[in-house]
Motif scaffolding. Structure first.
Motif, short mmCIF file in Angstrom:
data_model
loop_
_atom_site.label_atom_id
_atom_site.label_comp_id
_atom_site.label_asym_id
_atom_site.label_seq_id
_atom_site.Cartn_x
_atom_site.Cartn_y
_atom_site.Cartn_z
N SER A 285 70.55 89.60 58.35
CA SER A 285 70.67 91.05 58.49
C SER A 285 69.39 91.69 59.02
CB SER A 285 71.02 91.68 57.13
OG SER A 285 72.24 91.16 56.65
N GLY A 286 68.34 90.89 59.16
CA GLY A 286 67.10 91.40 59.73
C GLY A 286 66.18 92.09 58.75
N LEU A 287 66.35 91.83 57.44
CA LEU A 287 65.46 92.44 56.46
C LEU A 287 64.05 91.88 56.61
CD1 LEU A 287 67.48 92.58 53.10
CD2 LEU A 287 66.74 94.50 54.51
N PRO A 288 63.03 92.69 56.37
CA PRO A 288 61.65 92.20 56.44
C PRO A 288 61.44 91.07 55.44
CG PRO A 288 61.69 94.60 56.34
CD PRO A 288 63.09 94.15 56.09
N GLU A 289 60.56 90.14 55.81
CA GLU A 289 60.34 88.96 54.96
C GLU A 289 59.80 89.34 53.59
OE1 GLU A 289 60.84 84.99 54.29
OE2 GLU A 289 61.40 86.13 56.09
N TRP A 290 58.99 90.39 53.51
CA TRP A 290 58.42 90.76 52.21
C TRP A 290 59.49 91.27 51.26
CZ3 TRP A 290 58.64 95.65 50.10
CH2 TRP A 290 58.96 96.69 50.96
N LYS A 291 60.50 91.95 51.82
CA LYS A 291 61.61 92.42 50.98
C LYS A 291 62.44 91.26 50.46
CE LYS A 291 62.33 97.13 52.67
NZ LYS A 291 63.32 98.09 53.23
N ILE A 292 62.65 90.27 51.32
CA ILE A 292 63.39 89.08 50.91
C ILE A 292 62.63 88.34 49.82
CG2 ILE A 292 64.32 86.87 51.68
CD1 ILE A 292 64.67 88.09 54.46
N THR A 293 61.30 88.23 50.01
CA THR A 293 60.47 87.56 49.02
C THR A 293 60.53 88.27 47.67
OG1 THR A 293 58.95 86.82 50.76
CG2 THR A 293 58.13 86.77 48.49
N MET A 294 60.49 89.60 47.69
CA MET A 294 60.56 90.36 46.45
C MET A 294 61.90 90.17 45.75
SD MET A 294 57.64 91.64 45.99
CE MET A 294 58.04 92.68 44.60
N HIS A 295 62.98 90.08 46.56
CA HIS A 295 64.31 89.85 45.99
C HIS A 295 64.39 88.47 45.35
CE1 HIS A 295 68.94 90.43 46.58
NE2 HIS A 295 68.58 90.34 45.32
N ILE A 296 63.83 87.47 46.04
CA ILE A 296 63.81 86.10 45.49
C ILE A 296 62.99 86.07 44.21
CG2 ILE A 296 63.05 83.73 45.91
CD1 ILE A 296 63.53 84.24 48.90
N LEU A 297 61.85 86.77 44.23
CA LEU A 297 60.97 86.79 43.06
C LEU A 297 61.68 87.43 41.87
CD1 LEU A 297 58.23 86.34 41.74
CD2 LEU A 297 57.50 88.55 42.65
#
Length: 310
Positions: free
Chosen positions: A215-227
């Protein structure tokens, strides 16, 4: 959520009762007569059978075992752990200040451990197999395997003796926290950051991560979601970190002459001061149950499915 919290608290009550009973039983199984220990602490020159019997009556040790247990339990609920056999002072007047000193050291160390564990866990998980991942894990394995007393001795020699930057003992100022906190943090961060790393790696291959990247989300947002999802597993581990550190500061407190529970408990064991030993064991057990309950409640708040497990 309210019903889950109530159920979780009710489960903790019988656990605490069992622990209190075992604590009382183990102390009473000691081959040493508590009355004789008291008389020895008072430096009585001649200990006779009559004097021992009189001391037992004064301490209530002549009552049946089960009555003594319930009397002791009711008193403990009022923070009355009896009097020290050695000093003759109320146990809580000795244990209370020592507990607060240990709790201060534990909380500062726990905050440092949690922050570093999350930071290192995220970095190593996002750089899996790279040089930084291997280096951090290698160094942490070496430092975690090193005995805490040896690490503390090295720190004292370098920072206190050679550089004369930090105090070697006591808790006179904020500088007194530095060396003990560093030693405790180094001893435990290597364990906890690996749990964060493992949990994050298990989430990296989930479908929601692929969807978010597509979906093109920024990597930092994905990382925060994973965290966030990874911390559901780590919270239980972090929740138990505080009581574990609370109970394992014995070596550190004695090396740095920290006036806490660890130092007090060692003195009580050497002098066979049973009331202080009982209070120490009971406080640590209560801390384990309390923080385990808190971590379960936090997990249930983050993951509603857990609420139906009890």
């Amino acid at each position: 959520m309210g019903s889950y919290i109530i159920r979780r608290i009710f489960i903790s009550i019988p656990v605490l009762l069992i622990i209190s009973f075992l604590t009382f039983v183990l102390i009473n199984l000691s081959p040493l007569d508590p009355a004789e220990v008291v008389l020895q602490a008072q430096e009585v020159p001649l200990i006779t059978d009559e004097l021992i019997a009189q001391t037992k009556e004064e301490l209530g040790l002549d009552k049946p075992f089960i009555i003594r247990y319930f009397d002791w339990l009711i008193a403990c609920l009022q923070l009355n752990f009896g009097d020290s056999y050695v000093k003759g002072e109320p146990v809580w007047s000795l244990v209370g200040p020592a507990f607060l000193n240990t709790l201060k050291l534990t909380l500062v160390s726990s905050v440092a451990i949690i922050i570093l564990s999350i930071l290192l866990g995220v970095i190593c998980a996002m750089r899996e197999g790279k040089m930084i991942d291997k280096s951090v894990r290698g160094v942490s394995f070496f430092l975690t395997a090193m005995p805490s007393y040896l690490l503390a001795s090295i720190m004292i020699w370098y920072f206190s003796v050679e550089l004369d930057l930090l105090p070697t003992s006591g808790m006179d100022s904020y500088k007194s926290y530095v060396l003990p906190v560093i030693v405790i943090t180094i001893s435990y961060v290597g364990i906890y950051f690996r749990n964060v790393r493992t949990s994050m790696l298990s989430n990296l291959n989930e479908d929601y991560v692929l969807y978010e990247r597509a979906s093109g989300l920024p990597e930092w947002k994905i990382t925060m979601h994973i965290l966030r999802n990874s911390l559901q597993v780590a919270i239980s581990i972090f929740g138990m970190a505080i009581p574990i550190i609370l109970g394992s500061t014995v070596v550190i407190e004695n090396v740095f002459a920290w006036p806490g529970l660890g130092t007090l408990s060692v003195k009580a064991i050497l002098s066979r001061d049973f009331p202080i030993i009982q209070a120490y064991v009971l406080i640590l057990a209560a801390a384990f149950v309390l923080f385990n309950t808190i971590s379960d409640i936090i997990n249930a708040t983050m993951n509603p499915k857990i609420r139906n497990d009890i």
